[in-house]
Design a protein around this motif. Structure first.
Motif, PDB file in Angstrom:
ATOM      1  N   VAL A   1     -40.798  37.157 -55.223  1.00  0.00           N
ATOM      2  CA  VAL A   1     -39.994  35.965 -55.510  1.00  0.00           C
ATOM      3  C   VAL A   1     -40.537  34.812 -54.677  1.00  0.00           C
ATOM      4  CG1 VAL A   1     -37.699  34.926 -55.479  1.00  0.00           C
ATOM      5  CG2 VAL A   1     -37.947  37.356 -56.011  1.00  0.00           C
ATOM      6  N   ARG A   2     -40.919  33.713 -55.352  1.00  0.00           N
ATOM      7  CA  ARG A   2     -41.403  32.521 -54.652  1.00  0.00           C
ATOM      8  C   ARG A   2     -40.833  31.281 -55.353  1.00  0.00           C
ATOM      9  NH1 ARG A   2     -46.199  35.659 -54.669  1.00  0.00           N
ATOM     10  NH2 ARG A   2     -46.848  36.298 -52.570  1.00  0.00           N
ATOM     11  N   CYS A   3     -40.074  30.481 -54.616  1.00  0.00           N
ATOM     12  CA  CYS A   3     -39.513  29.235 -55.151  1.00  0.00           C
ATOM     13  C   CYS A   3     -40.331  28.053 -54.635  1.00  0.00           C
ATOM     14  CB  CYS A   3     -38.047  29.065 -54.723  1.00  0.00           C
ATOM     15  SG  CYS A   3     -36.895  30.182 -55.562  1.00  0.00           S
ATOM     16  N   ASP A   4     -40.510  27.039 -55.490  1.00  0.00           N
ATOM     17  CA  ASP A   4     -41.226  25.829 -55.085  1.00  0.00           C
ATOM     18  C   ASP A   4     -40.502  25.140 -53.938  1.00  0.00           C
ATOM     19  OD1 ASP A   4     -43.076  26.302 -57.068  1.00  0.00           O
ATOM     20  OD2 ASP A   4     -42.010  25.056 -58.549  1.00  0.00           O
ATOM     21  N   ASN A   5     -41.290  24.435 -53.121  1.00  0.00           N
ATOM     22  CA  ASN A   5     -40.707  23.694 -52.003  1.00  0.00           C
ATOM     23  C   ASN A   5     -39.864  22.537 -52.557  1.00  0.00           C
ATOM     24  OD1 ASN A   5     -40.294  23.106 -49.258  1.00  0.00           O
ATOM     25  ND2 ASN A   5     -41.855  21.505 -49.329  1.00  0.00           N
ATOM     26  N   PRO A   6     -38.540  22.510 -52.293  1.00  0.00           N
ATOM     27  CA  PRO A   6     -37.684  21.471 -52.882  1.00  0.00           C
ATOM     28  C   PRO A   6     -37.827  20.137 -52.143  1.00  0.00           C
ATOM     29  CG  PRO A   6     -36.364  22.884 -51.485  1.00  0.00           C
ATOM     30  CD  PRO A   6     -37.766  23.449 -51.467  1.00  0.00           C
ATOM     31  N   GLU A   7     -37.900  19.050 -52.906  1.00  0.00           N
ATOM     32  CA  GLU A   7     -37.967  17.713 -52.327  1.00  0.00           C
ATOM     33  C   GLU A   7     -36.880  16.850 -52.975  1.00  0.00           C
ATOM     34  OE1 GLU A   7     -39.715  16.708 -49.872  1.00  0.00           O
ATOM     35  OE2 GLU A   7     -41.121  18.390 -49.642  1.00  0.00           O
ATOM     36  N   VAL A   8     -36.174  16.069 -52.153  1.00  0.00           N
ATOM     37  CA  VAL A   8     -35.108  15.183 -52.640  1.00  0.00           C
ATOM     38  C   VAL A   8     -35.434  13.759 -52.210  1.00  0.00           C
ATOM     39  CG1 VAL A   8     -32.650  14.628 -52.553  1.00  0.00           C
ATOM     40  CG2 VAL A   8     -33.384  17.020 -52.556  1.00  0.00           C
TER      41      VAL A   8
ATOM     42  N   THR B   1     -38.519  32.457 -50.331  1.00  0.00           N
ATOM     43  CA  THR B   1     -38.388  33.659 -51.134  1.00  0.00           C
ATOM     44  C   THR B   1     -36.918  33.936 -51.406  1.00  0.00           C
ATOM     45  OG1 THR B   1     -39.030  35.990 -51.300  1.00  0.00           O
ATOM     46  CG2 THR B   1     -38.372  35.200 -49.128  1.00  0.00           C
ATOM     47  N   TYR B   2     -36.641  35.118 -51.944  1.00  0.00           N
ATOM     48  CA  TYR B   2     -35.306  35.463 -52.443  1.00  0.00           C
ATOM     49  C   TYR B   2     -34.224  35.268 -51.378  1.00  0.00           C
ATOM     50  CZ  TYR B   2     -31.633  38.288 -54.629  1.00  0.00           C
ATOM     51  OH  TYR B   2     -30.456  38.739 -55.164  1.00  0.00           O
ATOM     52  N   LYS B   3     -33.168  34.530 -51.798  1.00  0.00           N
ATOM     53  CA  LYS B   3     -31.967  34.257 -50.997  1.00  0.00           C
ATOM     54  C   LYS B   3     -32.208  33.293 -49.842  1.00  0.00           C
ATOM     55  CE  LYS B   3     -28.932  36.399 -53.413  1.00  0.00           C
ATOM     56  NZ  LYS B   3     -27.977  35.616 -54.197  1.00  0.00           N
ATOM     57  N   ASN B   4     -33.412  32.709 -49.747  1.00  0.00           N
ATOM     58  CA  ASN B   4     -33.591  31.624 -48.786  1.00  0.00           C
ATOM     59  C   ASN B   4     -32.759  30.419 -49.245  1.00  0.00           C
ATOM     60  OD1 ASN B   4     -37.118  32.197 -48.038  1.00  0.00           O
ATOM     61  ND2 ASN B   4     -35.311  33.229 -47.305  1.00  0.00           N
TER      62      ASN B   4
END
Length: 502
Positions: free
Chosen positions: A231-238, A252-255
């Protein structure tokens, strides 16, 4: 005559239990009863006594017994003498045996020992009693579920006592790309095992499962076995946002990552996002949009409902006109927060209400307009006098506006009454010498020069006469002095002497 002595009987044991024999005093009373029954006058025989299931006679039974006979019994195996009772019956004078039921009672098996379980019973635990067994949660019964208290030699015991064993579980499932932390061992009810994933894999699901029991008391693993995934999620930017937690670029998962917006901006969405097993952030990453400050204030309208210190772009606030104002035609009372952080509103969307134009007969009204909060003044034409307030204000009245106080009125005045100059007197004067005409109600005062005395009224008042002319209410006084004073003084004395005929 000597008292007859009955033939002695061989007394057997009164009980087969320790410490339950009859005392010497009781024995004396029993012998006394037997002697009394053997006295002359006792008649009849008793038939063979009934058989007792709980006791047997000490000697073989005869077909009949004379009155007064006492038969002793001993308790059968599994029974013992009841407290407060004696193991005998006697032949009574009416040829019947004395009643002494249940002088022997069943022995008690006592509570059975069943670790991790319990038993249930409806009566006591004496001979013949039946009990049922149950096990504690997590254990199951091995053996028969019930037992009965039975004779065991000369004593009693339970004919069956099962035991409770803990419910076992089979080894827990194996997962790919992961392993058990607990290792190999026996698994029983209540035990937990924990999984972990190999490096580079994320554990999806609960990392722990427990050994539980089914309705059939079979061991089963409760919960869902986890899986190990990449599981790898993109680095979120706001944009216009600040990251508060979850720093770094690998997730990763649940971060989780949390955000807040920079000043002057409002967040749309959740401020906390979580990396889920499909490698997406849930809920979606928020946005920070410019916001407007406190709601605008208008002298003629107010916002409907509570409004915070800031509002995001696109927020619409509805206003309603304050009392004394009314909605302007073809103008919206909705104020909107724009993308540049400013409020937009149509000008003067509420206008002042107007009071009905006031009128005053025989007078005039001075005012620029008759709108809400305007003050008007009133005046009367010549020959008329203003009654009540000389001004009024257009104020709120119910759902509209009205004048407060109500407009006054003009009252016609009578013609002015004037008196001419007061009469002059010799040797005296009055205080109205500087005036040529005097209004109705005016008063003048007279006084005399030194050496003279005032005769008549010292005060004259101007009163209404015919039509518009005024007159003085009485003749002017006189100032008298010298011989006039003496004569004036002597005249009353002479008049008195005449009356008295002196």
């Amino acid at each position: 005559m000597a008292r007859p002595q009955p033939a002695p009987e061989k007394a057997g044991p009164l009980s087969d239990g320790p410490g339950t024999g009859i005392g010497s005093r009781a024995m004396e009373l029993l012998w006394l009863c037997a002697v009394l029954l053997a006295l002359p006058g006792a008649r009849g025989d008793c038939q063979k006594p009934p058989r007792f299931a709980f006791a047997e006679p000490l000697t073989p039974l005869n077909e009949s017994y004379p009155v007064g006979t006492r038969l002793m019994f001993r308790c059968r195996p599994g029974y013992t003498v009841a407290r407060g009772k004696f193991p005998f019956i006697a032949c009574l004078a009416n040829s019947s045996w004395s009643e002494n039921p249940d002088f022997c009672i069943g022995r008690s098996c006592g509570p059975p020992d069943i670790p991790n379980g319990n038993f249930d019973y409806q009566t006591d635990l004496q001979l013949g009693a039946t009990i049922t067994f149950t096990c504690d949660i997590g254990y199951r019964l091995v053996g028969k579920p019930s037992a009965q208290c039975e004779i065991d030699g000369n004593d009693v015991s339970w004919n069956n006592i099962p035991y409770c064993e803990i419910i076992p579980c089979l080894p827990p499932p194996v997962i790919q790309n992961g392993q058990l932390i607990s290792g190999d061992r026996d698994f029983t009810f209540g035990m937990a095992v924990t999984y972990r994933c190999d490096e580079g894999f994320a554990l999806v699901g609960d990392d722990t499962i427990h050994c539980t029991a089914s309705e059939e008391l079979q061991g089963v693993w409760g919960g869902t076995v986890p899986v190990c995934k990449v599981v790898r999620c993109d680095n979120p930017e706001v944009k216009n946002g600040i990251r508060l937690s979850g720093f770094g670029t690998a997730h990763t998962y649940k971060n989780t990552v949390s955000f807040e917006c920079q000043p002057g901006h409002t967040m749309k969405g959740s401020n906390v996002v979580t990396c889920e097993e499909d490698s997406n952030w849930e809920p979606p990453v928020p946005t920070c949009e410019p916001n407007c400050g406190p709601a605008p204030q208008f002298p003629f309208a107010e916002a409907e409902g509570a409004v915070g210190d800031s509002s995001p772009a696109g927020t619409e606030l509805s206003y309603h006109c304050k009392p004394g104002y009314t909605a302007a035609s073809e103008r919206s009372s909705v104020v909107q927060c724009q993308d540049d952080g400013t409020w937009a509103a149509e000008p003067d969307f509420c206008t002042r209400q107007q009071c009905a134009p006031p009128t005053i007969e025989n007078g005039a009204v001075a005012a620029e307009n008759f709108l809400f909060e305007t003050v008007v003044t009133f005046s009367c034409h010549p020959g008329y006098k203003l009654k009540k307030s000389s001004s009024a204000k257009c104020v709120v009245a119910g759902n509209g506006v009205d004048w407060d106080p109500a407009p006054p009125y003009c009252e016609r005045q009578p013609p002015e009454v004037l008196c001419g100059e007061p009469p002059r007197i010799d040797n005296g004067m009055h205080n109205g010498t500087n005036g040529k005409s005097f209004a109705q109600g005016s008063v003048v005062v007279y006084k005399c020069k030194d050496g003279f005395t005032l005769a008549g009224a010292a005060f004259l008042q101007c009163i209404a006469g015919d039509q518009r002319w005024g007159v003085w209410n009485q003749p002017a006084p006189q100032c008298r002095g010298g011989a006039d004073v003496i004569l004036v003084g002597i005249f009353p004395l002479l008049l008195a002497l005449l009356v008295m005929n002196i």
